[in-house]
Design a protein around this motif. Structure first.
Motif, PDB file in Angstrom:
ATOM      1  N   PRO A  96       0.820  -1.219   0.000  1.00 14.49           N
ATOM      2  CA  PRO A  96       0.000   0.000   0.000  1.00 14.49           C
ATOM      3  C   PRO A  96       0.856   1.272   0.000  1.00 14.49           C
ATOM      4  CG  PRO A  96      -0.834  -1.560   1.614  1.00 14.49           C
ATOM      5  CD  PRO A  96       0.467  -2.116   1.099  1.00 14.49           C
ATOM      6  N   LYS A  97       2.086   1.163   0.474  1.00 15.09           N
ATOM      7  CA  LYS A  97       2.966   2.329   0.541  1.00 15.09           C
ATOM      8  C   LYS A  97       3.408   2.804  -0.839  1.00 15.09           C
ATOM      9  CE  LYS A  97       4.574   1.274   5.146  1.00 15.09           C
ATOM     10  NZ  LYS A  97       5.679   0.871   5.995  1.00 15.09           N
ATOM     11  N   ILE A  98       3.425   1.906  -1.822  1.00 16.19           N
ATOM     12  CA  ILE A  98       3.819   2.304  -3.173  1.00 16.19           C
ATOM     13  C   ILE A  98       2.603   2.414  -4.097  1.00 16.19           C
ATOM     14  CG2 ILE A  98       4.266  -0.005  -4.112  1.00 16.19           C
ATOM     15  CD1 ILE A  98       6.494   3.069  -4.677  1.00 16.19           C
ATOM     16  N   ARG A  99       1.466   1.855  -3.679  1.00 20.85           N
ATOM     17  CA  ARG A  99       0.257   1.873  -4.518  1.00 20.85           C
ATOM     18  C   ARG A  99      -0.178   3.290  -4.877  1.00 20.85           C
ATOM     19  NH1 ARG A  99      -3.346  -1.616  -1.878  1.00 20.85           N
ATOM     20  NH2 ARG A  99      -2.208  -3.270  -2.898  1.00 20.85           N
ATOM     21  N   ASN A 100       0.054   4.266  -3.992  1.00 23.34           N
ATOM     22  CA  ASN A 100      -0.326   5.652  -4.294  1.00 23.34           C
ATOM     23  C   ASN A 100       0.433   6.224  -5.482  1.00 23.34           C
ATOM     24  OD1 ASN A 100      -2.228   5.799  -2.279  1.00 23.34           O
ATOM     25  ND2 ASN A 100      -0.808   6.644  -0.776  1.00 23.34           N
ATOM     26  N   SER A 101       1.510   5.570  -5.874  1.00 20.30           N
ATOM     27  CA  SER A 101       2.283   6.019  -7.031  1.00 20.30           C
ATOM     28  C   SER A 101       1.856   5.318  -8.315  1.00 20.30           C
ATOM     29  CB  SER A 101       3.783   5.780  -6.793  1.00 20.30           C
ATOM     30  OG  SER A 101       4.228   6.566  -5.710  1.00 20.30           O
ATOM     31  N   LEU A 102       0.837   4.466  -8.224  1.00 18.02           N
ATOM     32  CA  LEU A 102       0.330   3.733  -9.380  1.00 18.02           C
ATOM     33  C   LEU A 102      -1.094   4.170  -9.711  1.00 18.02           C
ATOM     34  CD1 LEU A 102       1.501   0.145  -8.362  1.00 18.02           C
ATOM     35  CD2 LEU A 102       2.518   1.598 -10.127  1.00 18.02           C
ATOM     36  N   CYS A 103      -1.382   4.308 -10.983  1.00 18.94           N
ATOM     37  CA  CYS A 103      -2.745   4.627 -11.418  1.00 18.94           C
ATOM     38  C   CYS A 103      -3.664   3.484 -11.003  1.00 18.94           C
ATOM     39  CB  CYS A 103      -2.751   4.802 -12.934  1.00 18.94           C
ATOM     40  SG  CYS A 103      -4.332   5.341 -13.569  1.00 18.94           S
ATOM     41  N   PRO A 104      -4.786   3.797 -10.350  1.00 17.13           N
ATOM     42  CA  PRO A 104      -5.683   2.744  -9.874  1.00 17.13           C
ATOM     43  C   PRO A 104      -6.303   1.905 -10.988  1.00 17.13           C
ATOM     44  CG  PRO A 104      -6.151   4.810  -8.765  1.00 17.13           C
ATOM     45  CD  PRO A 104      -5.198   5.126  -9.892  1.00 17.13           C
ATOM     46  N   VAL A 105      -6.303   0.604 -10.761  1.00 18.19           N
ATOM     47  CA  VAL A 105      -6.974  -0.356 -11.634  1.00 18.19           C
ATOM     48  C   VAL A 105      -8.403  -0.503 -11.121  1.00 18.19           C
ATOM     49  CG1 VAL A 105      -7.078  -2.779 -12.331  1.00 18.19           C
ATOM     50  CG2 VAL A 105      -4.866  -1.584 -12.245  1.00 18.19           C
ATOM     51  N   ILE A 114      -9.409  -1.533 -17.153  1.00 26.38           N
ATOM     52  CA  ILE A 114      -9.954  -0.188 -16.967  1.00 26.38           C
ATOM     53  C   ILE A 114      -9.226   0.438 -15.787  1.00 26.38           C
ATOM     54  CG2 ILE A 114     -11.992   1.182 -16.357  1.00 26.38           C
ATOM     55  CD1 ILE A 114     -13.678  -0.951 -17.798  1.00 26.38           C
ATOM     56  N   MET A 115      -8.743   1.655 -16.027  1.00 25.46           N
ATOM     57  CA  MET A 115      -7.998   2.380 -15.001  1.00 25.46           C
ATOM     58  C   MET A 115      -8.553   3.789 -14.885  1.00 25.46           C
ATOM     59  SD  MET A 115      -4.202   1.058 -16.137  1.00 25.46           S
ATOM     60  CE  MET A 115      -3.318   1.454 -14.637  1.00 25.46           C
TER      61      MET A 115
END
Length: 179
Positions: A96-105, A114-115
């Motif tokens: 979760p600490k790096i997920r904010n740097s990824l466009c949400p799926v 779809i993102m």
């Protein structure tokens, strides 16, 4: 067969007709000979005939604007299928600490994903900023192949966000990963 993130599992963004069209394309996409990537893209666009604006394409996928704050990435090759699968798996398995740097799926199915649509360009990005972002991903066991300005956007929270991470690799997916 779609998997959902952030939606009711019964709530599909794509119509059943759109899903059938994409499924048909995926089944048949390799049955024709293609002269080059531009020919493949042209054939894919004609075959898909989706009622959405095309906002881009790469070697492996065509990107559609769904007009509702989301984008649809449709594979135009087996590598595109793998890129979609990679984005889905990385987004759902990463820290979760790096997920904010990824466009949400938002949703995923065979050959499509779809993102969230992120279009705010980063006003200034230096090689050092990209290096720091790369190191963040490496810290969390993700090799960020193809990390470049074109694959980045600003989120609503002004966070630099990767919008195309289909070529990234998670630790454990490469036997020779040096961690």
């Amino acid at each position: 067969m779609s998997k959902s993130e952030g939606l009711n599992s019964n709530q599909n963004i794509l119509s059943s007709n759109d899903q059938r069209t994409i499924d048909s394309w995926i089944v048949n996409m390799n049955k024709r000979g293609y002269w080059d990537i531009n020919h493949r893209i042209s054939v894919a666009k004609k075959s898909l005939k989706l009622n959405y604006d095309i906002i881009g394409n790469g070697f492996f996928r065509i990107v559609y604007d769904l007009g509702n704050g989301y984008v649809l990435k449709v594979a135009i090759s087996n590598s595109g299928i793998e890129s979609n699968k990679t984005e889905y798996e990385i987004y759902n398995k990463c820290s979760p600490k790096i997920r904010n740097s990824l466009c949400p799926v938002i949703q995923y199915g065979h050959g499509w994903i779809i993102m969230k649509k992120l279009t705010r360009k980063i006003p200034e990005i230096t090689p050092n900023m990209i290096l720091r972002l790369k190191n963040q991903f490496l810290t969390y066991g993700i090799i960020p192949h193809d990390l470049k300005r074109d694959n980045l956007a600003l989120s609503n929270r002004d966070t630099i966000t990767v919008i195309d991470y289909g070529n990234f690799v998670m630790k454990g997916e490469l036997n020779s990963f040096p961690f």
